[in-house]
Design an enzyme around this catalytic site. Structure first.
Site, PDB file in Angstrom:
ATOM      1  CG  ASN A  25      -5.745 -21.916 -13.817  1.00  0.00           C
ATOM      2  OD1 ASN A  25      -5.553 -21.303 -15.475  1.00  0.00           O
ATOM      3  ND2 ASN A  25      -6.649 -22.484 -13.982  1.00  0.00           N
ATOM      4  CG  ASP A  26      -7.419 -25.764 -12.755  1.00  0.00           C
ATOM      5  OD1 ASP A  26      -6.562 -24.891 -11.865  1.00  0.00           O
ATOM      6  OD2 ASP A  26      -8.289 -25.733 -12.315  1.00  0.00           O
ATOM      7  N   PRO A  27      -4.792 -28.144 -14.938  1.00  0.00           N
ATOM      8  CG  PRO A  27      -4.058 -30.591 -14.215  1.00  0.00           C
ATOM      9  CD  PRO A  27      -4.346 -29.222 -13.699  1.00  0.00           C
TER      10      PRO A  27
END
Ligand code: NAG
Ligand code: NAG
Ligand code: NAG
Ligand code: NAG
Ligand code: NAG
Length: 591
Positions: A58-60
């Protein structure tokens, strides 16, 4: 050695070999299942978007440039294809060009009481001596969200493979007025004029709204909260992944938040309620540590970084090219069962250069120039005009792996349909009502991508021009309603108005669309409006995808230029000999 004559991939490998020979800690593993998955380009796996060899992303996190290398970290579940919240780790890859990526061991994994239940999102800060430090959210043994620091074990290791979490973590426990699960995502730190570092951390302030709290520190160890938040979004519940950066003058980017008279900043927040990323230009007061938007104070009316399927974006300043670069997470939108079959879930947008537009109000975004090194076979179509109902095929390149740039010119804007004022409120619904098959006067015109030979499946990316009094409004849409014949796939219309005066631009508007198997990432009006969509057409399993330029409006539209490139497959987390450097699988072989 001058490497300008070599293809970019060879240059990248050359650099990697140098790195390998200078690093004793890179381990290379054989992961046969992942090799097969990542070399077969059938189906939805991307060819040049960032994704790990397998599993959930998911998130960078913590993107940075350090000693000639780009580092990219990301929320990663080493054990599976679903989120698996208790095990979230920081996947880690390095690159010399932002295009080809080499996977390293996970940088952070749950291992201590202060992150026993997960190493969640955070950011990198480069200290004045050039060494990096990470701030990240740990879910501790009690389930509290706390903020931790981590340092490279050996800052001289070019790959920064090993990270150390000091004993004194957490450096910021949950404050008494914040619920234990509403406190996360520390930003990159910046240095104030008083010599203290600042970070912004997202928190929900009970009954008040989504806040970004400011903490100050001189040593990254002891942090003190400022009484006032950086910004309080009354309309939002929880916000996530705050990002604050300076945009001093249009087109000019600087590193750390510049202060002083006339300094302007952008605040970006990911609003959990809507799962959308918003940003606004405003002024940041570096004494009070507060941010005041120039426009509307209701974050829900702020501009969005992407009007499609992108969340939790994060940017970093790239000093090597004096630019700010942003990534955002684009999640899967078919079913979890499909994810399990594929063995992976989640991709990142291409890295985008972002800058403030001349109008001083909006950001412009454009794929970093390095992406163009993947452009291989090029077709350049001369279609002077697409008439009403016209469809012209772009022949000669592989349609599911392409970069298309087209410039349209509208000869007679004055014929545009009249805009009803309430349409301005909900462009996404307007794109649904007036899809690609609903003729108008000026538009819909644009591209049809990921189209099956019989057109049963296609994704339309298009513009429609409206007249409002003596002004024109350009609507940009990505219509997924016919993107796949499969059931159980999310197929919304996406849309937004492009904030540009098309009349002042002589009726000219451009569209660039990156097609990459399951990603359709579009930049309208020179990157003023971006829409990223995930598509899952059935036809790609057995056949090729087609590309078309179309006009379903009654008025003719000129095509001033149309260039389309087949895109080469980048090396993304796969090594040349088919080996995959992965994190938590058992170590089969050491370099
Ligand atoms: C794609 O799938 C088809 C049919 O299953 C197969 O014949 C072909 O070799 C595959 N291509 C790649 C690149 O995996
Ligand atoms: C978390 O890791 C443990 C140990 O490896 C594993 O048994 C469990 O299935 C994982 N949980 C998820 C949700 O992936
Ligand atoms: C740190 O990394 C450098 C460069 O790879 C290496 O020469 C040095 O021996 C390393 N130091 C330690 C203590 O491992
Ligand atoms: C992921 O995709 C689904 C559609 O399948 C969407 O409803 C959801 O909001 C997305 N989540 C994020 C975090 O983007
Ligand atoms: C153009 O409009 C016609 C008539 O509504 C429709 O049959 C056709 O599918 C449309 N083309 C596209 C690309 O939607």
């Amino acid at each position: 050695m001058d490497m300008s004559g070599l293809p970019p991939l060879a240059v990248a490998f050359f650099h990697l070999c140098l790195l390998l020979s200078s690093s004793s800690s890179l381990r290379v593993l054989v992961a046969p299942d992942a090799v097969e998955e990542s070399t077969g380009r059938n189906g939805s796996r991307t060819a040049y978007h960032f994704q790990p060899a397998k599993n959930w992303m998911n998130d960078p996190n913590g993107p940075m440039y350090h000693n000639g290398l780009y580092h990219f970290f990301y929320q990663y579940n080493p054990d599976g294809v679903t989120w698996g919240n208790g095990n979230l780790s920081w996947g880690h890859s390095v690159s010399v060009d932002l295009v080809n990526w080499f996977a390293l061991d996970a940088a952070l994994q749950p291992s201590r009481s202060f992150d026993a239940n997960g190493c969640w999102s955070g950011s990198a800060t480069i200290l004045p001596d050039g060494s990096p430090v990470m701030l990240y959210t740990g879910i501790d043994a009690r389930g509290d969200q706390v903020q931790n620091v981590a340092f490279p074990k050996n800052a001289s290791d070019p790959l920064l493979v090993e990270w150390v979490k000091p004993e004194y973590n957490p450096v910021i426990p949950v404050p008494a007025d914040i619920k234990r699960d509403d406190f996360r995502d520390p930003s990159t730190a910046w240095l104030g004029a008083d010599g203290l570092w600042r970070i912004a951390v997202a928190a929900r302030v009970h009954d008040v709204g989504g806040a970004t709290l400011i903490y100050r520190s001189k040593d990254f160890l002891r942090w003190e909260r400022n009484a006032d938040p950086l910004y309080l979004a009354h309309a939002a519940g929880m916000v996530e992944c705050p990002d604050l950066f300076p945009v001093s003058e249009p087109g000019v980017e600087v590193g750390l938040p510049a202060s002083g008279a006339g300094a302007r900043h952008v605040l970006k927040m990911s609003v959990m309620d809507t799962v959308q990323d918003y940003y606004v230009v405003g002024s940041y007061d570096d004494t009070a540590d507060t941010f005041v938007p120039e426009d509307d104070d209701d974050c829900r009316s702020w501009r969005r970084l992407d009007y499609g399927h992108v969340y939790a974006s994060k940017s970093f300043f790239d000093p090597s090219k004096n630019r700010r670069v942003l990534w955002g997470w684009a999640n899967e939108s078919d079913s979890v069962a499909d994810d399990l079959v594929r063995g992976w879930s989640g991709v990142q947008t291409v890295p985008r250069k972002i800058w403030l537009d001349e109008d001083g109000k909006q950001l412009r975004q454009w794929p970093v120039e390095e992406i163009e090194t993947l452009r291989s076979k090029r077709v350049n179509l001369l279609i002077p005009e697409v008439n009403a109902g016209g469809v012209n095929e772009i022949i000669g390149i592989v349609g599911e792996q392409a970069d298309v740039e087209v410039v349209f010119e509208i000869p007679a804007l004055e014929h545009a349909d009249v805009l009803e004022p309430n349409w301005l409120l909900d462009p996404q619904s307007l794109c649904g009502e007036k899809g690609a098959s609903v003729p108008g006067s000026v538009g819909p015109f644009g591209l049809l991508v990921m189209a099956s030979g019989d057109m049963q499946e296609h994704t339309a990316v298009f513009f429609r021009v409206f007249r409002q009094n003596d002004k024109y409004k350009v609507l940009m849409c990505t219509d997924l309603s016919r993107s796949s014949t499969r059931d159980g796939v999310y197929k919304p219309p996406y849309g937004a108005f492009v904030d540009m005066d098309i009349e002042a631009h002589s009726g000219i508007i451009s569209l660039r669309t990156l097609v990459d198997h399951s990603v359709v990432e579009s930049f309208g009006g020179g990157g003023r409006t971006c829409i990223t969509a995930r598509v899952y057409p059935d036809h790609v399993v057995n056949g090729n995808s087609h590309l078309y330029v179309f006009n379903n409006g009654t008025g003719a539209v000129k095509v001033s230029s149309l260039d389309a490139w087949e895109m080469a497959t980048a090396t993304v987390n796969v090594l040349p000999d088919g080996l995959i450097a992965a994190s938590s699988v058992s170590r089969a072989q050491a370099y």
